[in-house]
Write an enzyme that holds these catalytic residues in place. Structure first.
Site: not given
Ligand SMILES: CC/C=C\C/C=C\C/C=C\C/C=C\C/C=C\C/C=C\C=C\C(=O)SCCNC(=O)CCNC(=O)[C@H](O)C(C)(C)COP(=O)(O)OP(=O)(O)OC[C@H]1O[C@@H](n2cnc3c(N)ncnc32)[C@H](O)[C@@H]1OP(=O)(O)O
Ligand SMILES: Cc1cc2nc3c(=O)[nH]c(=O)nc-3n(C[C@H](O)[C@H](O)[C@H](O)COP(=O)(O)OP(=O)(O)OC[C@H]3O[C@@H](n4cnc5c(N)ncnc54)[C@H](O)[C@@H]3O)c2cc1C
Length: 624
Positions: A118, A404
């Site tokens: 991110t 996520e």
């Molecule tokens: C930290 C914990 C603390 C305390 C708790 C203690 C213990 C708990 C135990 C463990 C911890 C557990 C959890 C904590 C973990 C995490 C929290 C902390 C960190 C957080 C980390 C993050 O947030 S990492 C960043 C996360 N970011 C995202 O998720 C981004 C979301 N966006 C996307 O995934 C993609 O941009 C999208 C899918 C929205 C769009 O992708 P794009 O490439 O543009 O694709 P499309 O055009 O939409 O689709 C094209 C085709 O691809 C297919 N597709 C898309 N995604 C996938 C996939 N993942 N797998 C397979 N296929 C996929 C899609 O369906 C389309 O297919 P078609 O057939 O329709 O073409």
């Molecule tokens: C506690 C915490 C820990 C995190 N840890 C990590 C980490 O370790 N590593 C990492 O890489 N990231 C991490 N992140 C980031 C996290 O993965 C992103 O915040 C998350 O993927 C959401 O993306 P964004 O912030 O860009 O939200 P945005 O996409 O900007 O969302 C803003 C609003 O826009 C809307 N929106 C966006 N796109 C669309 C669409 N196409 N259609 C309709 N509505 C839409 C959403 O629904 C939402 O209401 C963390 C975030 C938090 C809060």
């Protein structure tokens, strides 16, 4: 009931042992956590993580035991990102050679990693990320750079102050062409003195929601100024760049780049059920202790858990905790099965895995966040105290609706999958897996209500068919309306609110189906299956607002405390004066109050400077 919840006798035994190990170690105390400053809390997290590692090595804990130790310590920190994302990313996107090199160090904690995807300007839209990785054939290196302010990496957990390495996602540019987002391993800090390496500006992004919660985690910001890394630090399982700078894509779907997120999403469903069960445990136990208002004839006051309004607000959450637990166990199986198929290059179930992990992560985390907030209200004023454990539980789990993958963005992915399935059914293709019910389109689109008598509502087959008909009709309705739009894309955008609802209906059908399937298994314990059947009924019927619910609540009430005791949480892990196993709520609340630093003096700091002059002045004025 404990075995039904934990999954096996072994799971109960291991969980008990790790929970007691944490609860009995004073280093892992958490009762003063919400009273610490941000810096004190962060340092406390470092201390706990180091102590946990020490105990893991001393006791030769298995990976399962070490994960449970981290879970029961219950304090978000850099270790979570190291184990939950950095290691899986290398496993999923690194070559054998890269895994050998980097995982050897990661498993020994010689390096501390995070997952840096991110950015300030992009999170949901991964393909919009701006960080660049430009290949320089003259030196066989990638130049990692943040070209704009919005390309600053922003949010990665542990990035701010602790991680020494990261998997950094960046636009791969070679021979002047942009090949999109790929993963790269970067060292961020010196392993000698922990100072940031040249060209790397790095820090914490600042305080977050809640007094303790994620403030124990150093979510960071990072800007790269033309930082050079060797070519072999590009994760090359999915694609390679040759020594000459040629881009070569492997014969695997490019979506495997997102594999780490899919893995974490499936773990988050289990986390949601655990967080929800903790809140429900507190609210049910407290509801059995708390008495308010009695009969007019001066009789004993009534347990608030006996009020029908309390039951109608709380028991659907009790049912949901079990429902999410069971669907999480199934999702873990699905993920494992898909991963095994990927090993033999069978990518056929990848779309199903994406839709299920995205949909279940979204539905369970949204429901859990709402439920924890409601459990706080179900406990009245005391639910608002940090010593109830509920504010912290809410603050730690609320971000799960965003991290996520934002829950709406993920539901739109599910909707895309459903629309694709509807069109395949229209062209005669038989759907399989969680969309198999869509193949029954004739029957489900025309069937009259399959539930006619009150008793029908407790027939699992009838309930399942109701949920199938609801999900299918919502999906088909969306597809029909999209087809009337000038283009598929415009239609999808116009219909997106309805598509989100259709996606939720599909996911709720999965959850209900897996609960029903769970009840078809052999379930140990006298009367356990009957109780779970009632909870399955409550989970399903509360989603469609059925009048049978009142009777089910009355049948569950006598066992409500036993059903939450089955979660088998220690008082330490629950962290709640209201949810104590012994029910000694009022003395616990009173005792916790005096721990607050504000009570270190009977006359508060600030009295002499600010309060005394004011009071004296007012007193003087009143005598004029
Ligand atoms: C930290 C914990 C603390 C305390 C708790 C203690 C213990 C708990 C135990 C463990 C911890 C557990 C959890 C904590 C973990 C995490 C929290 C902390 C960190 C957080 C980390 C993050 O947030 S990492 C960043 C996360 N970011 C995202 O998720 C981004 C979301 N966006 C996307 O995934 C993609 O941009 C999208 C899918 C929205 C769009 O992708 P794009 O490439 O543009 O694709 P499309 O055009 O939409 O689709 C094209 C085709 O691809 C297919 N597709 C898309 N995604 C996938 C996939 N993942 N797998 C397979 N296929 C996929 C899609 O369906 C389309 O297919 P078609 O057939 O329709 O073409
Ligand atoms: C506690 C915490 C820990 C995190 N840890 C990590 C980490 O370790 N590593 C990492 O890489 N990231 C991490 N992140 C980031 C996290 O993965 C992103 O915040 C998350 O993927 C959401 O993306 P964004 O912030 O860009 O939200 P945005 O996409 O900007 O969302 C803003 C609003 O826009 C809307 N929106 C966006 N796109 C669309 C669409 N196409 N259609 C309709 N509505 C839409 C959403 O629904 C939402 O209401 C963390 C975030 C938090 C809060």
């Amino acid at each position: 009931m404990k075995v039904a919840w934990a999954g096996s006798r072994h799971a109960v035994e291991v969980a008990d042992r790790m929970a007691c190990l944490v609860a009995s170690d004073p280093v892992f105390r958490k009762d003063t956590r919400t009273m610490l400053s941000r810096k004190e809390l962060f340092k406390d997290t470092l201390k706990k993580a180091a102590h946990a590692w020490k105990r893991t090595v001393e006791l030769h804990l298995t990976e399962e035991e070490a994960n449970l130790l981290r879970l029961y310590i219950d304090q978000p920190g850099y270790v979570d990102l190291h184990w939950v994302m950095f290691v899986p990313a290398i496993k999923g996107q690194g070559t054998e050679e890269q895994q050998k090199k980097w995982l050897t160090m990661a498993y020994k904690f010689q390096i501390i990693g995070t997952y840096a995807q991110t950015e300030l300007g992009h999170g949901s839209n991964v393909q919009g990320l701006e960080t660049t990785a430009t290949f320089d054939p003259s030196t066989d290196e990638f130049i990692m750079h943040s070209p704009t302010l919005t390309s600053s990496k922003w949010w990665p957990g542990g990035l701010g102050k602790t991680s020494t390495h990261a998997v950094v996602y960046a636009r791969l540019i070679t021979e002047g062409k942009d090949y999109g987002i790929h993963g790269f391993i970067m060292q961020l800090r010196s392993l000698d003195d922990h100072s940031p390496l040249p060209g790397i500006t790095i820090g914490d992004i600042g305080g977050k929601f809640g007094s303790g919660a994620y403030n124990s985690m150093d979510n960071g910001v990072m800007r790269l100024d033309h930082v050079r890394i060797p070519r072999d630090q590009m994760l090359m399982r999915l694609a390679q760049v040759t020594r000459e700078g040629k881009y070569v894509h492997s014969d695997v779907p490019k979506q495997l780049l997102y594999g780490t997120m899919v893995y974490v999403r499936q773990t988050i469903v289990a986390d949601a059920s655990r967080a929800l069960s903790r809140a429900v445990c507190i609210a049910v136990r407290y509801g059995a202790i708390r008495k308010q208002f009695g009969s007019k004839a001066g009789g004993p006051e009534t347990q608030v858990l006996n009020y029908k309004t309390q039951q109608s607000r709380l028991f659907p959450f009790l049912a949901s905790a079990y429902a999410f637990r069971f669907v999480g166990q199934w999702l873990k199986w699905l993920y494992t099965d898909v991963t095994q198929k990927l090993e033999s290059k069978d990518f056929s179930t990848l779309p199903e895995a994406h839709a299920c992990t995205a949909g279940l992560k979204s539905v369970t985390t949204s429901a859990t966040a709402d439920a924890i907030e409601e459990c706080q209200k179900l406990c009245g004023g005391h639910g608002y105290l940090n010593s109830s454990g509920l504010p912290e539980l809410f603050a730690v789990n609320l971000p799960a609706c965003t991290y996520e993958g934002d829950n709406v963005v993920l539901l739109l992915q599910v909707a895309r999958f459903l629309m694709k399935t509807v069109s395949q059914v229209a062209s005669g293709k038989q759907p399989v897996g969680t969309t198999a019910y869509m193949g029954n389109i004739q029957h489900l689109m025309q069937c009259k209500s399959v539930v006619n008598t009150v008793e029908d509502w407790l027939n699992p087959a009838a309930i399942k068919e109701v949920f199938e008909a609801r999900a299918l009709r919502m999906a088909v309705n969306c597809a029909q309306n999209i087809s009337k739009a000038p283009s598929q894309e415009e239609g999808f955008s116009e219909l997106s609110p309805d598509l989100v609802e259709a996606a939720v209906a599909h996911v709720q059908l999965i959850i209900v189906t897996k609960f029903i399937e769970k009840l078809q298994e052999d379930i140990l314990g006298h009367g356990v299956k009957e109780q779970l059947q009632k909870l399955c009924g409550i989970y399903a019927l509360h989603l469609i607002h059925n009048e049978r619910l009142g009777k089910l609540y009355a049948q569950v009430r006598p066992n409500a405390v036993a059903l939450v005791d089955a979660f088998d949480y220690t008082d330490h892990y629950l962290g709640s004066a209201l949810g104590r196993y012994d029910g000694d709520v009022y003395s616990a609340l009173y005792k916790e109050a005096w721990k607050d630093p504000l009570n270190e003096t009977v006359v508060p700091d600030g009295y002499q400077e600010h309060l005394r002059p004011l009071l004296k002045q007012q007193l003087k004025l009143s005598r004029l």
